[in-house]
Write a protein that holds these residues in place. Structure first.
Motif, mmCIF file in Angstrom:
data_model
loop_
_atom_site.group_PDB
_atom_site.id
_atom_site.type_symbol
_atom_site.label_atom_id
_atom_site.label_comp_id
_atom_site.label_asym_id
_atom_site.label_seq_id
_atom_site.Cartn_x
_atom_site.Cartn_y
_atom_site.Cartn_z
ATOM 1 N N ASP A 279 2.499 10.975 0.000
ATOM 2 C CA ASP A 279 2.003 9.657 -0.854
ATOM 3 C C ASP A 279 2.985 9.180 -1.964
ATOM 4 O O ASP A 279 3.543 9.793 -2.731
ATOM 5 C CB ASP A 279 0.917 10.076 -1.671
ATOM 6 C CG ASP A 279 0.225 9.158 -2.653
ATOM 7 O OD1 ASP A 279 0.716 8.035 -2.640
ATOM 8 O OD2 ASP A 279 -0.721 9.416 -3.272
ATOM 9 N N SER B 196 3.038 6.759 -3.871
ATOM 10 C CA SER B 196 2.372 5.840 -4.643
ATOM 11 C C SER B 196 3.221 5.808 -6.128
ATOM 12 O O SER B 196 3.072 5.054 -7.016
ATOM 13 C CB SER B 196 0.953 6.264 -5.312
ATOM 14 O OG SER B 196 0.882 7.567 -5.649
ATOM 15 N N ASP C 50 0.908 -1.133 -0.212
ATOM 16 C CA ASP C 50 0.144 0.179 -0.056
ATOM 17 C C ASP C 50 0.860 1.244 -0.028
ATOM 18 O O ASP C 50 1.187 2.050 1.028
ATOM 19 C CB ASP C 50 -0.885 0.010 1.242
ATOM 20 C CG ASP C 50 -1.692 1.308 1.081
ATOM 21 O OD1 ASP C 50 -1.999 1.809 0.219
ATOM 22 O OD2 ASP C 50 -2.599 1.529 2.511
ATOM 23 N N TRP C 51 1.538 1.554 -1.041
ATOM 24 C CA TRP C 51 2.305 2.668 -1.297
ATOM 25 C C TRP C 51 1.582 4.147 -0.895
ATOM 26 O O TRP C 51 2.542 4.751 -0.660
ATOM 27 C CB TRP C 51 2.992 2.680 -2.468
ATOM 28 C CG TRP C 51 3.738 1.563 -2.981
ATOM 29 C CD1 TRP C 51 3.315 0.363 -3.681
ATOM 30 C CD2 TRP C 51 5.141 1.157 -2.596
ATOM 31 N NE1 TRP C 51 4.397 -0.476 -3.821
ATOM 32 C CE2 TRP C 51 5.564 -0.114 -3.152
ATOM 33 C CE3 TRP C 51 6.128 1.840 -1.729
ATOM 34 C CZ2 TRP C 51 6.826 -0.643 -3.037
ATOM 35 C CZ3 TRP C 51 7.392 1.453 -1.533
ATOM 36 C CH2 TRP C 51 7.572 0.144 -2.078
ATOM 37 N N ALA C 52 0.390 4.219 -1.180
ATOM 38 C CA ALA C 52 -0.207 5.293 -0.963
ATOM 39 C C ALA C 52 -0.094 5.879 0.547
ATOM 40 O O ALA C 52 -0.330 7.092 0.854
ATOM 41 C CB ALA C 52 -1.688 5.460 -1.548
#
Length: 320
Positions: free
Chosen positions: A22, A24, A11-13
């Protein structure tokens, strides 16, 4: 190690890096390492700057390390750059660090976990890759006694047999980090080695061991070896003198009776350039990147974060 196929499972965000909250964009940066898009290895790895900008580490840094280790093992074109990046980010974050935080310890442990799989590249055909792995080897003493002994023996072979002078010099430094007795036992003999890079490194190690006042004979060895050491990517291997950066004397303040003026800084710049030329030492001119850019200086003298970025880009361009 984690392959790129597993990037979407993170969950890169919810993670952050040095440029934004963030993270992402990190999967795109990592996937680009595998792409043969015509860019140089340095260009492809440069985007990783967001993971440790300003020498900090972030939650995205921790998540990225296993993926970067996989890319280092499986993409020869970026192998040396990535292993060097891993070595740099672990440096100074080990158990002996006086200001070691939880994130520093986590980064160090993650790189340490990848070390055994990367050690096989100590005999890689590419000398830059061998040099990069040598930079990682001082961590081996923390993996286990057997690993540390094996790595020490392999480093000894690199020092004794490697055809690349810089690899031999770096191997001598790494051996000294793993085995302090090497400084006295091998460096003393290395000051007469036919390779200037090895003589240079041996002199530095022995001078560090001796302390001040430095023995005159070792200082002479260092000066002679540095003068004869071959250039590496346009720069000498060890001795580099950086000149002053541009300053805004209208904003600089007096410090303990000293006054920083442009005339004095330019005089120092001229002297250093002449001295370096006369002594065959490479000179890094830091004047131009900040010239007439007072907004990049905190107090007319010290660079802001953006000023440091401008200097970094200047040095990076010189190193290409």
């Amino acid at each position: 190690m984690r392959p790129p196929e597993e990037l979407d499972s993170v969950d890169w965000a919810s993670l952050r890096h040095g440029m934004r909250a963030d993270a992402s964009n990190v999967p795109r940066i990592i996937r680009a390492l595998y792409a043969d898009d015509g860019r140089s290895a340095r260009e492809r790895v440069r985007s990783l700057w967001v993971l440790n900008c300003w020498a900090e580490v972030y939650s995205a840094t921790l998540a990225a390390i296993p993926f970067l280790a996989h890319a280092a093992a499986h993409v020869p074109a970026v192998r040396a750059e990535l292993i060097r990046w891993l070595a740099d980010i672990a440096d100074g974050r080990g158990p002996g660090s006086t200001e070691r935080g939880d994130a520093d310890a986590a980064v160090f442990d993650l790189v340490l976990a990848e070390l055994p799989a990367l050690l096989r590249f100590l005999e890689d055909p590419d000398p830059e890759t061998r040099r990069a792995v040598v930079c990682l080897t001082p961590l081996a003493s923390l993996v286990g006694e057997d690993v540390g002994k094996d790595v020490g023996d392999r480093l000894a072979r690199r020092y004794e047999e490697d055809p690349d002078g810089m690899v031999r010099a770096d191997a001598l430094s790494a051996l000294a980090a793993l085995r302090r007795d090497v400084v006295r036992r091998w460096a003393a003999g290395a000051v007469t080695d036919p390779e200037p890079l090895v003589r240079e490194r041996a002199a530095v190690l022995l001078l560090e061991e001796a302390g001040t006042p430095y023995p005159a004979d070792l200082v002479e060895v260092l000066a002679e070896a540095s003068a004869h050491a071959p250039p590496r990517d346009g720069l000498l291997s060890l001795l580099v003198v950086a000149g002053p950066s541009w300053l805004d004397e209208d904003r600089t303040r007096a410090y303990e009776g000293l006054r920083f003026t442009r005339v004095r800084a330019l005089a120092l710049r001229t002297f250093l350039r002449a001295w370096c030329g006369a002594n065959h030492i490479n000179h890094l001119d830091l004047w131009e990147p900040l010239r007439e850019r007072s907004d990049l200086l905190v107090d007319g003298l010290h660079p802001t974060a953006e000023g440091h970025r401008a200097l970094y880009e200047h040095l990076d361009a010189l190193g290409r």
